[in-house]
Scaffold this active site. Structure first.
Site, short mmCIF file in Angstrom:
data_model
loop_
_atom_site.label_atom_id
_atom_site.label_comp_id
_atom_site.label_asym_id
_atom_site.label_seq_id
_atom_site.Cartn_x
_atom_site.Cartn_y
_atom_site.Cartn_z
N LYS A 13 0.84 -1.20 0.00
CA LYS A 13 0.00 0.00 0.00
C LYS A 13 0.87 1.25 0.00
O LYS A 13 2.00 1.25 0.48
CB LYS A 13 -0.96 0.00 1.21
CG LYS A 13 -0.36 0.44 2.55
CD LYS A 13 -0.60 1.90 2.83
CE LYS A 13 0.04 2.50 4.03
NZ LYS A 13 1.26 2.12 4.58
N GLY A 143 7.37 1.46 4.93
CA GLY A 143 6.05 2.07 5.01
C GLY A 143 5.14 1.70 3.85
O GLY A 143 4.21 2.43 3.53
N SER A 146 4.27 -3.97 3.88
CA SER A 146 4.78 -5.33 3.64
C SER A 146 4.28 -6.31 4.71
O SER A 146 3.97 -7.46 4.40
CB SER A 146 6.31 -5.34 3.58
OG SER A 146 6.85 -4.88 4.80
N SER A 147 4.17 -5.86 5.97
CA SER A 147 3.73 -6.80 7.01
C SER A 147 2.26 -7.15 6.81
O SER A 147 1.84 -8.29 7.03
CB SER A 147 3.97 -6.21 8.41
OG SER A 147 3.14 -5.09 8.64
N ASP A 205 -3.72 -0.79 6.37
CA ASP A 205 -2.83 -1.58 5.52
C ASP A 205 -3.44 -2.94 5.18
O ASP A 205 -3.41 -3.37 4.02
CB ASP A 205 -1.47 -1.79 6.21
CG ASP A 205 -0.66 -0.51 6.28
OD1 ASP A 205 -1.24 0.58 6.09
OD2 ASP A 205 0.55 -0.58 6.55
#
Length: 397
Positions: A13, A143, A146-147, A205
């Site tokens: 994102k 930022g 990815s998580s 996210d």
């Protein structure tokens, strides 16, 4: 799906507009980046589970009896509506041999996996013995979500393999997506995984990773935008490290010090987000080139505002200057103070100009990707829909 291997992907994102202002109750627009995280799941011969996350250097496996014993203790006080408890996380750390205060990406990714595996098993029934391999096009810690892309992939794969949601991919189809109800369940569990990693995430996210496209976020309320176009961008990572917490605190201090000056800046950023939303929602029905100069002006104006708020950095100024010298328009994305920037690429942008801009940016040590925003959310893939690089990465055993 339990009998055969499967591949799931989810997008990263970027914040298009509304950074910092969103903390003060204004609108932010978050968009799905077509840089994706891929998860390959295979049935496993022996009981237990094996997880490989080469991006963060994790190769871990646990046997069935050990996981079953841990799950029994887990299920006793399990409440999926709450954040993972400190006691649960301590038990997982002890089980996995992770230090109590560990906060490195490999430790957090391992903990998120174990929590989601056990919690989904406790709620929805046994997750069979599987091998999981995760590979990502996204850089970690930049930022770019990815998580969340990781936890969305995990949620989709684990829920599908234990039968809580359907396997929507039909024979001969390249890709498939889940129903709205199933996506909401994926999003719920991905958010729980994000809580393990970040403590108190906003939920933006994982929502972007689940639904894709673009979302509007304001004061805790997340609203997916109606049909949005895929827009080409150049994403640049300055590789300058920054602390989001420090930057947010700095902006807040400025607002408290100069409220009459700074509050109108926040209002203007809010208006930019809303104007951009209107443009994005109008574009699919009427794909006129006239929209692009408007989007470019919104980028330029917002970048100036973010500098006024104190979110800028010399590396981001350089990024904007370099791209401007090639006729392109850029702004920071996320917390600022370094980190990443996005550059809008019109459909008629010359490939030579983009290549020249990338070369100049790389000369400063920056990393660049040509990608798109407005990408699809979590997706189930057949092997035929994957490009050679992804296939190669996912066949590394």
């Amino acid at each position: 799906m339990g009998e055969r291997s499967a591949v799931v992907s989810a997008p990263g994102k970027a914040i298009l507009h509304g950074e910092h202002a969103v903390v003060h109750g204004k609108v932010a627009l978050a968009v799905a980046l077509d840089l994706r995280t891929f998860l390959r799941l295979r049935p496993r011969g022996e009981r237990g589970v094996c997880v490989r996350l080469p991006g963060v250097g994790v190769v871990r496996s646990w046997d069935g009896p050990g996981l079953q014993a841990l799950r029994r203790g887990f299920a006793a006080d399990f409440d999926e509506s709450k954040s993972p408890s400190a006691e649960q996380l301590d038990a997982l750390k002890e089980f996995a041999g992770i230090d109590a205060g560990a906060s490195a990406p490999d430790s957090l990714a391992t903990l998120a996996f174990l929590y989601m595996y056990l919690a989904i098993s406790a709620k929805h029934g046994d997750v069979p013995s599987v091998d999981i391999l995760v590979w990502s096009e996204l850089p970690t810690g930049a930022g770019l979500g990815s998580s969340a892309a990781y936890t969305v992939c995990l949620a989709a794969a684990l829920l599908t393999v234990c039968g809580a949601i359907s396997c929507p991919l039909k024979e001969g189809e390249p890709t498939a997506r889940w129903t709205e109800e199933e996506l909401a369940l994926i999003n719920h569990w991905a958010f729980q995984g994000e809580r393990v990693i970040h403590g108190n995430p906003s939920g933006v996210d994982n929502a972007v990773g689940t639904w894709g496209g673009a979302l509007r976020y304001q004061s805790g309320k997340i609203t997916p935008l109606k049909r949005v176009p895929m827009l080409k961008i150049l994403l640049t990572n300055t590789k300058v490290p920054r602390s989001t917490k420090v930057l947010v605190a700095g902006v807040k201090e400025k607002i408290l010090k100069f409220p009459a000056i700074m509050n109108p800046v926040l209002d203007s950023i809010d208006a930019i987000s809303q104007e951009c939303q209107s443009v994005l929602e109008a574009m699919p029905a009427n794909p006129s080139p006239e929209y692009y100069p408007v989007l470019e002006e919104l980028f330029d104006t917002n970048q100036h505002h973010l500098n006024v708020l104190g979110a800028g950095h010399p590396s981001l100024d350089r990024l904007c200057q370099v791209t401007a010298s090639h006729g392109l328009h850029s702004k920071l994305t996320g917390a600022g103070g370094g980190g990443c920037g996005i550059t809008l690429l019109r459909p008629d942008t010359s490939p030579l100009a983009v290549e020249a801009a990338k070369q100049d940016l790389r000369a400063y040590g920056f990393e660049c990707w040509e990608t798109s925003i407005g990408a699809p959310g979590v997706t189930l893939h057949s092997s035929s829909s994957l490009n050679a690089q992804v296939l190669h990465a996912l066949t590394q055993s």
